[in-house]
Design a protein around this motif. Structure first.
Motif, PDB file in Angstrom:
ATOM      1  N   ILE A   1      39.270 -54.315 -41.638  1.00  0.00           N
ATOM      2  CA  ILE A   1      39.144 -53.392 -40.522  1.00  0.00           C
ATOM      3  C   ILE A   1      38.282 -52.218 -40.978  1.00  0.00           C
ATOM      4  CG2 ILE A   1      40.349 -51.801 -38.971  1.00  0.00           C
ATOM      5  CD1 ILE A   1      42.693 -53.714 -38.947  1.00  0.00           C
ATOM      6  N   VAL A   2      37.231 -51.958 -40.225  1.00  0.00           N
ATOM      7  CA  VAL A   2      36.355 -50.824 -40.481  1.00  0.00           C
ATOM      8  C   VAL A   2      36.628 -49.788 -39.395  1.00  0.00           C
ATOM      9  CG1 VAL A   2      33.958 -50.018 -40.535  1.00  0.00           C
ATOM     10  CG2 VAL A   2      34.585 -52.161 -41.662  1.00  0.00           C
ATOM     11  N   ILE A   3      36.828 -48.553 -39.829  1.00  0.00           N
ATOM     12  CA  ILE A   3      37.066 -47.445 -38.907  1.00  0.00           C
ATOM     13  C   ILE A   3      35.891 -46.489 -39.029  1.00  0.00           C
ATOM     14  CG2 ILE A   3      38.587 -45.525 -38.272  1.00  0.00           C
ATOM     15  CD1 ILE A   3      40.877 -47.120 -39.689  1.00  0.00           C
ATOM     16  N   ILE A   4      35.139 -46.346 -37.943  1.00  0.00           N
ATOM     17  CA  ILE A   4      34.018 -45.402 -37.929  1.00  0.00           C
ATOM     18  C   ILE A   4      34.553 -44.086 -37.379  1.00  0.00           C
ATOM     19  CG2 ILE A   4      31.748 -44.870 -36.974  1.00  0.00           C
ATOM     20  CD1 ILE A   4      31.272 -47.896 -36.799  1.00  0.00           C
ATOM     21  N   GLY A   5      34.533 -43.078 -38.236  1.00  0.00           N
ATOM     22  CA  GLY A   5      35.042 -41.761 -37.862  1.00  0.00           C
ATOM     23  C   GLY A   5      36.177 -41.381 -38.786  1.00  0.00           C
ATOM     24  N   ALA A   6      35.869 -40.571 -39.794  1.00  0.00           N
ATOM     25  CA  ALA A   6      36.879 -40.171 -40.775  1.00  0.00           C
ATOM     26  C   ALA A   6      37.458 -38.809 -40.437  1.00  0.00           C
ATOM     27  CB  ALA A   6      36.280 -40.171 -42.181  1.00  0.00           C
ATOM     28  N   GLY A   7      37.745 -38.608 -39.162  1.00  0.00           N
ATOM     29  CA  GLY A   7      38.462 -37.413 -38.738  1.00  0.00           C
ATOM     30  C   GLY A   7      39.952 -37.687 -38.803  1.00  0.00           C
ATOM     31  N   GLU A   8      40.710 -36.817 -38.185  1.00  0.00           N
ATOM     32  CA  GLU A   8      42.160 -36.962 -38.220  1.00  0.00           C
ATOM     33  C   GLU A   8      42.612 -38.272 -37.574  1.00  0.00           C
ATOM     34  OE1 GLU A   8      46.230 -34.445 -37.302  1.00  0.00           O
ATOM     35  OE2 GLU A   8      44.291 -33.560 -36.798  1.00  0.00           O
ATOM     36  N   CYS A   9      42.030 -38.624 -36.451  1.00  0.00           N
ATOM     37  CA  CYS A   9      42.423 -39.854 -35.755  1.00  0.00           C
ATOM     38  C   CYS A   9      42.137 -41.089 -36.602  1.00  0.00           C
ATOM     39  CB  CYS A   9      41.693 -39.940 -34.417  1.00  0.00           C
ATOM     40  SG  CYS A   9      42.090 -41.419 -33.472  1.00  0.00           S
ATOM     41  N   GLY A  10      40.939 -41.158 -37.171  1.00  0.00           N
ATOM     42  CA  GLY A  10      40.583 -42.308 -38.004  1.00  0.00           C
ATOM     43  C   GLY A  10      41.471 -42.436 -39.217  1.00  0.00           C
ATOM     44  N   ALA A  11      41.734 -41.308 -39.879  1.00  0.00           N
ATOM     45  CA  ALA A  11      42.582 -41.332 -41.077  1.00  0.00           C
ATOM     46  C   ALA A  11      44.008 -41.740 -40.739  1.00  0.00           C
ATOM     47  CB  ALA A  11      42.576 -39.961 -41.747  1.00  0.00           C
ATOM     48  N   ARG A  12      44.542 -41.177 -39.679  1.00  0.00           N
ATOM     49  CA  ARG A  12      45.922 -41.524 -39.298  1.00  0.00           C
ATOM     50  C   ARG A  12      46.020 -42.980 -38.856  1.00  0.00           C
ATOM     51  NH1 ARG A  12      48.691 -37.223 -40.520  1.00  0.00           N
ATOM     52  NH2 ARG A  12      47.953 -35.142 -39.985  1.00  0.00           N
ATOM     53  N   ALA A  13      44.975 -43.500 -38.228  1.00  0.00           N
ATOM     54  CA  ALA A  13      44.964 -44.920 -37.852  1.00  0.00           C
ATOM     55  C   ALA A  13      44.979 -45.797 -39.098  1.00  0.00           C
ATOM     56  CB  ALA A  13      43.739 -45.232 -36.995  1.00  0.00           C
ATOM     57  N   ALA A  14      44.209 -45.414 -40.117  1.00  0.00           N
ATOM     58  CA  ALA A  14      44.172 -46.190 -41.359  1.00  0.00           C
ATOM     59  C   ALA A  14      45.551 -46.242 -42.006  1.00  0.00           C
ATOM     60  CB  ALA A  14      43.143 -45.583 -42.323  1.00  0.00           C
ATOM     61  N   PHE A  15      46.215 -45.088 -42.093  1.00  0.00           N
ATOM     62  CA  PHE A  15      47.562 -45.064 -42.685  1.00  0.00           C
ATOM     63  C   PHE A  15      48.567 -45.814 -41.806  1.00  0.00           C
ATOM     64  CE2 PHE A  15      45.875 -41.396 -45.133  1.00  0.00           C
ATOM     65  CZ  PHE A  15      46.167 -41.885 -46.409  1.00  0.00           C
ATOM     66  N   ALA A  16      48.405 -45.741 -40.492  1.00  0.00           N
ATOM     67  CA  ALA A  16      49.311 -46.465 -39.584  1.00  0.00           C
ATOM     68  C   ALA A  16      49.194 -47.972 -39.782  1.00  0.00           C
ATOM     69  CB  ALA A  16      49.023 -46.091 -38.136  1.00  0.00           C
ATOM     70  N   LEU A  17      47.977 -48.449 -40.044  1.00  0.00           N
ATOM     71  CA  LEU A  17      47.804 -49.879 -40.322  1.00  0.00           C
ATOM     72  C   LEU A  17      48.642 -50.290 -41.526  1.00  0.00           C
ATOM     73  CD1 LEU A  17      43.955 -50.166 -39.776  1.00  0.00           C
ATOM     74  CD2 LEU A  17      45.702 -51.466 -38.535  1.00  0.00           C
TER      75      LEU A  17
END
Length: 144
Positions: free
Chosen positions: A4-20
């Motif tokens: 999974i690639v997340i474009i956007g390393a703001g708060e939303c992107g980071a929290r989505a990565a940890f949620a995964l």
């Protein structure tokens, strides 16, 4: 294994990565951000960021990303998304393949209509660098 690639390393992107990770995703997770910093919270920029020389309030430190097996690519932007090949080309020339892609690019501040982008006394506040520039301009002789 899935990537999974997340474009956007703001708060939303980071929290989505940890949620995964919290939900048991075991594949690769890559977080891509244009800024040179790890992901951080933006609301404190207009408070602490202007009041004192401080680091951004990071979502997590580098060790936590490493522990969670989240690759954070800073200083890079997505230049092209090839949905057929499932690949993202980055500004530094790298290409990343993905199985799933999350766009978490956030928003941009809007300028006042008719005001030139380089108007000296009007500043945008979106990044840590913006906060530092405004803070510097607020000092005696700083330009504001």
């Amino acid at each position: 294994m899935k990537h999974i690639v997340i474009i956007g390393a703001g708060e939303c992107g980071a929290r989505a990565a940890f949620a995964l990770r919290e939900r048991g995703f075991g594949g690769e997770v890559t977080l891509i951000g244009a800024e040179p910093h790890l992901p951080y919270e933006r609301p404190p920029l207009s408070k602490d960021g202007l009041a004192e020389a401080s680091l951004p309030k990071f979502i997590a430190d580098a060790a936590r990303y490493e522990e969670a097996r989240i690759t954070v690519l800073t200083g890079a932007t997505a230049e092209n998304i090839d949905r057929v090949r499932k690949a993202v080309t980055l500004s530094d020339g790298r290409s990343l393949s993905y199985d799933r892609l999350l766009l978490a690019t956030g928003a941009r501040p809007r300028a006042f209509p008719g005001v030139p982008e380089n108007a000296g006394r009007i500043r945008m506040l979106r990044t840590h660098s913006d906060a530092l520039a405004i803070r510097g301009a607020l000092t005696p002789g700083g330009g504001l």
